[in-house]
Design an enzyme around this catalytic site. Structure first.
Site, PDB file in Angstrom:
ATOM      1  N   LYS A  44      72.046  71.734  56.983  1.00 52.44           N
ATOM      2  CA  LYS A  44      73.110  72.196  55.693  1.00 52.44           C
ATOM      3  C   LYS A  44      72.621  73.675  55.174  1.00 52.44           C
ATOM      4  CE  LYS A  44      75.514  68.687  54.611  1.00 52.44           C
ATOM      5  NZ  LYS A  44      76.334  68.901  55.670  1.00 52.44           N
ATOM      6  N   TYR A  94      77.950  64.947  55.792  1.00 51.89           N
ATOM      7  CA  TYR A  94      77.686  65.742  57.289  1.00 51.89           C
ATOM      8  C   TYR A  94      78.669  66.979  57.460  1.00 51.89           C
ATOM      9  CZ  TYR A  94      75.544  66.403  61.799  1.00 51.89           C
ATOM     10  OH  TYR A  94      74.954  67.144  62.866  1.00 51.89           O
TER      11      TYR A  94
HETATM   12  P1  RFL Z   1      68.258  84.402  55.590  1.00 61.74           P
HETATM   13  O1  RFL Z   1      69.102  84.129  56.726  1.00 61.74           O
HETATM   14  O2  RFL Z   1      66.828  84.008  55.708  1.00 61.74           O
HETATM   15  O3  RFL Z   1      68.448  85.679  55.226  1.00 61.74           O
HETATM   16  C1  RFL Z   1      67.698  86.565  54.362  1.00 61.74           C
HETATM   17  C2  RFL Z   1      67.702  88.076  54.831  1.00 61.74           C
HETATM   18  O4  RFL Z   1      66.709  88.846  53.718  1.00 61.74           O
HETATM   19  C3  RFL Z   1      66.131  89.763  54.304  1.00 61.74           C
HETATM   20  N1  RFL Z   1      64.851  90.120  53.317  1.00 61.74           N
HETATM   21  C4  RFL Z   1      64.900  91.285  52.774  1.00 61.74           C
HETATM   22  N2  RFL Z   1      65.656  92.470  52.937  1.00 61.74           N
HETATM   23  C5  RFL Z   1      65.216  93.670  52.237  1.00 61.74           C
HETATM   24  N3  RFL Z   1      64.080  93.750  51.315  1.00 61.74           N
HETATM   25  C6  RFL Z   1      63.428  92.480  51.227  1.00 61.74           C
HETATM   26  N4  RFL Z   1      62.474  92.474  50.417  1.00 61.74           N
HETATM   27  C7  RFL Z   1      63.823  91.239  51.769  1.00 61.74           C
HETATM   28  N5  RFL Z   1      63.024  90.236  51.942  1.00 61.74           N
HETATM   29  C8  RFL Z   1      63.955  89.311  52.846  1.00 61.74           C
HETATM   30  C9  RFL Z   1      65.478  88.577  55.428  1.00 61.74           C
HETATM   31  O5  RFL Z   1      64.862  89.815  56.767  1.00 61.74           O
HETATM   32  C10 RFL Z   1      66.748  88.264  55.935  1.00 61.74           C
HETATM   33  O6  RFL Z   1      67.412  88.660  57.011  1.00 61.74           O
HETATM   34  O7  RFL Z   1      68.908  83.666  54.300  1.00 61.74           O
HETATM   35  P2  RFL Z   1      70.387  83.263  53.977  1.00 61.74           P
HETATM   36  O8  RFL Z   1      71.359  84.352  54.032  1.00 61.74           O
HETATM   37  O9  RFL Z   1      70.426  82.441  52.590  1.00 61.74           O
HETATM   38  O10 RFL Z   1      70.859  81.917  55.119  1.00 61.74           O
HETATM   39  C11 RFL Z   1      70.147  80.928  55.009  1.00 61.74           C
HETATM   40  C12 RFL Z   1      70.048  80.456  56.460  1.00 61.74           C
HETATM   41  O11 RFL Z   1      69.664  81.444  57.224  1.00 61.74           O
HETATM   42  C13 RFL Z   1      69.082  78.999  56.696  1.00 61.74           C
HETATM   43  O12 RFL Z   1      69.291  78.316  55.676  1.00 61.74           O
HETATM   44  C14 RFL Z   1      69.744  78.286  57.850  1.00 61.74           C
HETATM   45  O13 RFL Z   1      69.224  79.113  59.146  1.00 61.74           O
HETATM   46  C15 RFL Z   1      68.974  76.884  57.980  1.00 61.74           C
HETATM   47  N6  RFL Z   1      69.202  75.971  59.183  1.00 61.74           N
HETATM   48  C16 RFL Z   1      70.579  75.480  59.449  1.00 61.74           C
HETATM   49  N7  RFL Z   1      71.383  75.632  58.509  1.00 61.74           N
HETATM   50  C17 RFL Z   1      72.820  75.202  58.787  1.00 61.74           C
HETATM   51  O14 RFL Z   1      73.571  75.236  57.908  1.00 61.74           O
HETATM   52  N8  RFL Z   1      72.843  74.506  59.811  1.00 61.74           N
HETATM   53  C18 RFL Z   1      71.918  74.193  60.816  1.00 61.74           C
HETATM   54  O15 RFL Z   1      72.363  73.752  61.764  1.00 61.74           O
HETATM   55  C19 RFL Z   1      70.636  74.843  60.839  1.00 61.74           C
HETATM   56  N9  RFL Z   1      69.859  74.474  61.435  1.00 61.74           N
HETATM   57  C20 RFL Z   1      68.247  76.141  60.192  1.00 61.74           C
HETATM   58  C21 RFL Z   1      68.697  75.090  61.571  1.00 61.74           C
HETATM   59  C22 RFL Z   1      67.044  76.663  60.175  1.00 61.74           C
HETATM   60  C23 RFL Z   1      66.092  76.588  61.137  1.00 61.74           C
HETATM   61  N10 RFL Z   1      64.951  77.413  61.066  1.00 61.74           N
HETATM   62  C24 RFL Z   1      64.377  78.095  61.942  1.00 61.74           C
HETATM   63  C25 RFL Z   1      64.354  77.436  59.542  1.00 61.74           C
HETATM   64  C26 RFL Z   1      67.655  74.999  62.367  1.00 61.74           C
HETATM   65  C27 RFL Z   1      66.184  75.592  62.229  1.00 61.74           C
HETATM   66  C28 RFL Z   1      65.428  75.403  63.275  1.00 61.74           C
HETATM   67  C1  PHB Z   2      71.161  73.162  65.646  1.00 65.52           C
HETATM   68  O1  PHB Z   2      70.381  74.248  65.794  1.00 65.52           O
HETATM   69  O2  PHB Z   2      72.054  73.067  66.605  1.00 65.52           O
HETATM   70  C2  PHB Z   2      71.043  72.320  64.720  1.00 65.52           C
HETATM   71  C3  PHB Z   2      69.793  72.197  63.793  1.00 65.52           C
HETATM   72  C4  PHB Z   2      69.743  71.277  63.004  1.00 65.52           C
HETATM   73  C5  PHB Z   2      70.972  70.211  62.764  1.00 65.52           C
HETATM   74  C6  PHB Z   2      71.995  70.013  63.617  1.00 65.52           C
HETATM   75  C7  PHB Z   2      71.970  71.179  64.672  1.00 65.52           C
HETATM   76  O3  PHB Z   2      70.805  69.288  61.988  1.00 65.52           O
END
Ligand code: RFL
Ligand code: PHB
Length: 397
Positions: A299, A387
């Site tokens: 999410k 979902y």
């Molecule tokens: P981001 O992507 O963290 O971007 C924030 C940006 O701000 C920059 N920043 C700065 N820039 C200038 N000055 C400063 N002082 C700053 N401080 C920070 C950072 O460098 C960065 O580039 O936040 P945003 O845009 O809110 O996006 C959120 C998403 O990235 C995050 O929620 C998702 O990746 C979570 N997530 C998933 N979300 C989904 O909807 N579907 C998925 O399947 C899903 N799988 C996941 C995930 C996150 C994971 N990890 C690694 C946390 C799976 C994983 C493993």
């Molecule tokens: C993905 O990285 O593909 C991913 C991560 C979290 C989920 C589903 C897919 O719940």
């Protein structure tokens, strides 16, 4: 001292910041983005893969879904496994045709960055926002540092899309919000491997050894995760150990897991985090800056982009209709969806992770829930609609 002026100054070139900038442009509202990291870093960062129906609809509306349509893989359902028993949740049938797509977050980020820069717009990489000031006036400012030089962005609004470790949330006046947190006693070890996916749709599995998820990125790249202890390090996890665990945890009658070379390994802690305001004066927050969900429901990125939809509505109302009503309602409007996603992500996390000894009371509750899902179309529908993401109209009071 470098100085810029823009209407909406955006901190962060993640999904939230990039969607906001591209969307505001459609309404001729100017913005500038500053991003701490390099372009290579942002575009190489492996994160989300699951794209909800609403996110697909937004990218289509922005005209930025060409590659998503070509390379993204549409999924019309998901598999849920418990103790090696597997059931299927068909999305289209239960939600009136809504689906998800599998398309890497970094691909979305690339598409949005390319579109923004192709139009000659401003995005400063390797530029750190150091301070947000005067957001209680009509002329807030961001102080930043780039290549050892200091600068200021003068603007009408600051949009902190700067993720969990950014300065946006830390800048909100302490007394203006409550925060809520859950730290889970487990993490995810995630891998990318050069091997064709062994499944046509994602598999979430509870096993007595712990949770496992089979996802994918393409016809030749698989993305998989296993539950590990918080103290674990990737150095304790050889490729053999990972494949053995995945094979054990994803086992089900007739299922065979294909193995292949692993080219990425990383550990992600699991947490739920919330604050109950997304705005203070002329400072607004969106995405991970304001909330973190455990990744079990896929999410986080989708929620970040949903926040931006409400923010764009609010800015358009402000600039085109001279009204602050939607801005004043931004927090309440966004919080409804955020709490819904918090609940669903927490539900999926608790259902599929090993939380206590196998056979314990907690295990039996998890199993009872799974058995009920198996038997009930109503329960399957609840899971399916959460979902794929509830339509925006569902949240209007
Ligand atoms: P981001 O992507 O963290 O971007 C924030 C940006 O701000 C920059 N920043 C700065 N820039 C200038 N000055 C400063 N002082 C700053 N401080 C920070 C950072 O460098 C960065 O580039 O936040 P945003 O845009 O809110 O996006 C959120 C998403 O990235 C995050 O929620 C998702 O990746 C979570 N997530 C998933 N979300 C989904 O909807 N579907 C998925 O399947 C899903 N799988 C996941 C995930 C996150 C994971 N990890 C690694 C946390 C799976 C994983 C493993
Ligand atoms: C993905 O990285 O593909 C991913 C991560 C979290 C989920 C589903 C897919 O719940």
């Amino acid at each position: 001292m470098i100085q810029f002026h823009t209407q909406v100054a955006i901190i962060g070139a993640g999904p939230a910041g990039l969607v906001l900038a591209n969307w505001l442009k459609k309404y001729e509202i100017s913005s500038v983005i500053i991003e701490l990291r390099s372009r290579e870093y942002v575009e190489g960062r492996v994160r989300a893969g699951l794209v909800e129906q609403n996110t697909k609809d937004i990218l289509r509306e922005l005209g930025l879904d060409d590659r998503l349509n070509k390379e993204g893989i549409v999924h019309d359902g998901v598999y849920l496994s418990f103790d090696e028993e597997r059931i299927h949740i068909p999305f289209g049938e239960l939600t009136g045709g809504r689906t998800i797509s599998i398309y890497g977050q970094q691909e979305i980020t690339k598409d949005l960055t390319d579109a923004w820069l192709a139009d000659g717009e401003t995005l400063h990489f390797e530029t750190k926002a150091t301070k947000i000031v005067d957001f209680d006036t009509n002329s807030p400012k961001i102080h930043f540092e780039k290549d050892g030089e200091e600068g200021i962005i003068n603007c009408d609004f600051v949009a902190a899309c700067d993720g969990f470790h950014g300065i946006g949330r830390k800048t909100l006046p302490k007394k203006s919000f409550e925060s809520y947190n859950i730290t889970y006693p487990f993490s995810w070890l995630g891998i990318l491997a050069n091997v064709a996916p062994s499944t046509d749709e994602l598999i979430y599995a509870y096993h007595q050894n712990g949770f496992a998820l089979h996802s994918l990125r393409s016809e030749t790249v698989s993305r998989l995760y296993v539950q590990v202890d918080n103290e674990e390090s990737v150095t304790n996890w050889s490729d053999d150990r990972i494949w053995n665990e995945l094979t054990t945890r994803l086992a089900a009658p007739g299922f065979d897991l294909k193995e292949g070379p692993i080219f990425e390994k990383s550990i992600t802690p699991m947490r739920s985090h919330m604050i109950d305001t997304l705005r203070s004066g002329r400072l607004v927050l969106a995405g991970d800056a304001a909330h973190i969900v455990p990744p079990t429901g896929g999410k986080g990125m989708n929620l970040a982009i949903a926040d931006v939809k409400h923010l764009v509505d609010a800015f358009v109302d402000f600039y085109k209709n001279n009204s602050e009503v939607k801005l004043d309602n931004y927090t309440q409007t966004a919080l409804q969806r955020i709490w819904r996603a918090q609940d669903f992500s927490n539900f999926m996390t608790k259902l599929f992770h090993k939380q206590d000894t196998h056979g314990s009371f907690t295990y039996r509750l998890q199993k009872a829930k799974f058995d009920y899902i198996k038997a009930s179309t109503a329960y399957k529908t609840t899971i399916a609609e959460n979902y794929v993401g509830l339509p925006f109209e569902s949240f209007i009071n």
